[in-house]
Write an enzyme that holds these catalytic residues in place. Structure first.
Site, short mmCIF file in Angstrom:
data_model
loop_
_atom_site.label_atom_id
_atom_site.label_comp_id
_atom_site.label_asym_id
_atom_site.label_seq_id
_atom_site.Cartn_x
_atom_site.Cartn_y
_atom_site.Cartn_z
N ASP A 1 0.82 -1.20 0.00
CA ASP A 1 0.00 0.00 0.00
C ASP A 1 0.86 1.25 0.00
O ASP A 1 0.35 2.35 -0.18
CB ASP A 1 -0.91 -0.01 1.24
CG ASP A 1 -1.88 1.15 1.25
OD1 ASP A 1 -2.65 1.29 0.27
OD2 ASP A 1 -1.89 1.92 2.24
N GLU B 1 5.96 7.85 -4.37
CA GLU B 1 4.51 7.88 -4.56
C GLU B 1 4.11 9.15 -5.31
O GLU B 1 4.54 10.23 -4.93
CB GLU B 1 3.79 7.82 -3.20
CG GLU B 1 4.08 6.52 -2.46
CD GLU B 1 3.36 6.41 -1.11
OE1 GLU B 1 2.59 7.33 -0.76
OE2 GLU B 1 3.55 5.41 -0.41
N HIS C 1 -1.80 3.80 -1.17
CA HIS C 1 -1.67 4.37 0.19
C HIS C 1 -3.04 4.66 0.79
O HIS C 1 -3.31 5.77 1.26
CB HIS C 1 -0.82 5.64 0.15
CG HIS C 1 -0.12 5.92 1.46
ND1 HIS C 1 1.14 6.44 1.53
CD2 HIS C 1 -0.52 5.76 2.76
CE1 HIS C 1 1.50 6.59 2.79
NE2 HIS C 1 0.50 6.18 3.57
N ALA D 1 -4.66 2.07 2.93
CA ALA D 1 -4.99 1.08 3.96
C ALA D 1 -5.61 1.72 5.19
O ALA D 1 -6.50 1.15 5.82
CB ALA D 1 -3.74 0.29 4.36
#
Length: 309
Positions: free
Chosen positions: A258, A263, A282, A284
């Site tokens: 995740d 990113e 990202h 979770a």
């Protein structure tokens, strides 16, 4: 007093802050760095998620800052030492998204262990891969290894034990005789034994110089053959190229990530096309309920800090 919010926050919590403070709420302010620096010039508090870099430049631009609220728990995007030196309170939403993360971990462990959920297109096209999907595994009596036994790790353990999994955990901050082990029914284990025994491993540790690339090719190689790995902690803890190779070689039975070293995950990542891999952006710790809890907690903590002067 003035509060700047540079990323998404639950509307009800923003409205609550507006009762007592002047609030500038722009969820995309994180993407306009120059405007962010201008905005904090007159701010008493700044509220962020994980994308806003609260670094030396932001702190210098905000001479009146008294608090930085973090809509989450990780602090690697915040210059904590710089805040401490200035007397700025750093206020994370500790525990508020634990349930969302724990459920994500257990759900992905179940999916990866059973292995029956990647063939929807084949079934819809008229194929019938029943034989190929008839050898999935149950988690009953299998071992979950938890690296980092804080609040999220402990809640994950409780959910896993509800599925009759055996749970072991590694946490160098907890002594083997700490009461938490007995209270939660979880066995402490050194990292080497945890990796060798665990059918699934989940990570719940911060990203530090000591944990960067902690799960490199060597440590992944020390995992049990066919095990699955779940990382909802921070990108950079897992060597993504080494993980992709372990999946392609069959060393690991699956993985769920995740969080990533960069990113959004850039195109051309070695993870692209790796088998039995679940990738999520990202999220979770994000759910309707968690968003409300996180926002409410941070709003309350920031308001209390400002009112106390």
């Amino acid at each position: 007093m003035h509060i700047v919010i540079s990323e998404f926050m639950d509307t009800a919590a923003v409205d609550l802050l507006r009762r007592d403070f002047e609030v500038r709420y722009e969820p995309d302010l994180v993407d306009r760095r120059a405007e962010l620096l201008q905005a904090v010039a007159g701010a008493d508090a700044l509220i962020v998620r994980n994308r806003t870099r609260v670094d030396a430049d932001v702190l210098a631009a905000g001479p009146m800052l008294k608090a930085v609220g973090r809509l989450g728990v990780g602090l690697d995007n915040i210059d904590v030492a710089g805040c401490k030196a200035r007397g700025i309170h750093v206020l994370p939403a500790t525990g508020a998204n634990a349930r969302a993360v724990a459920e994500y971990v257990v759900a992905t462990v179940l999916m990866l262990t059973r292995g029956a959920y990647h063939s929807s297109n084949s079934v819809a096209d008229g194929d019938w891969p029943r034989t190929a999907l008839s050898n999935g595994r149950e988690v009953n009596a299998r071992t979950l290894g938890i690296v980092g036994y804080g609040g999220i790790g402990r809640l994950t353990a409780r959910l896993a034990r509800g599925l009759d999994m055996r749970v072991v955990a590694y946490d160098p901050m907890l002594a083997d005789d700490d009461p938490v082990w007995r209270e939660t029914g979880v066995e402490p284990a050194p990292m080497e034994r945890l990796l060798a025994q665990s059918d699934a491993v989940t990570l719940h540790i911060p990203l530090t110089e000591g944990t960067r690339n902690l799960f490199d090719a060597s440590r992944i190689g020390a995992m049990k053959d066919g095990a699955v790995l779940v990382n909802t902690a921070r990108g950079g803890i897992v060597d993504e190229a080494a993980l992709a190779q372990a999946l392609r070689s069959g060393k690991l039975g699956g993985a769920a990530l995740d969080v990533f070293g960069e990113e959004p995950l850039p195109a051309g990542s070695p993870l692209a096309g790796a088998p039995n891999l679940i990738l999520t952006p990202h999220v979770a710790g994000l759910s309707q309920e968690a968003n409300t809890r996180v926002s409410d907690m941070v709003a309350q903590r920031v308001a209390e800090t400002l009112k106390q002067g």
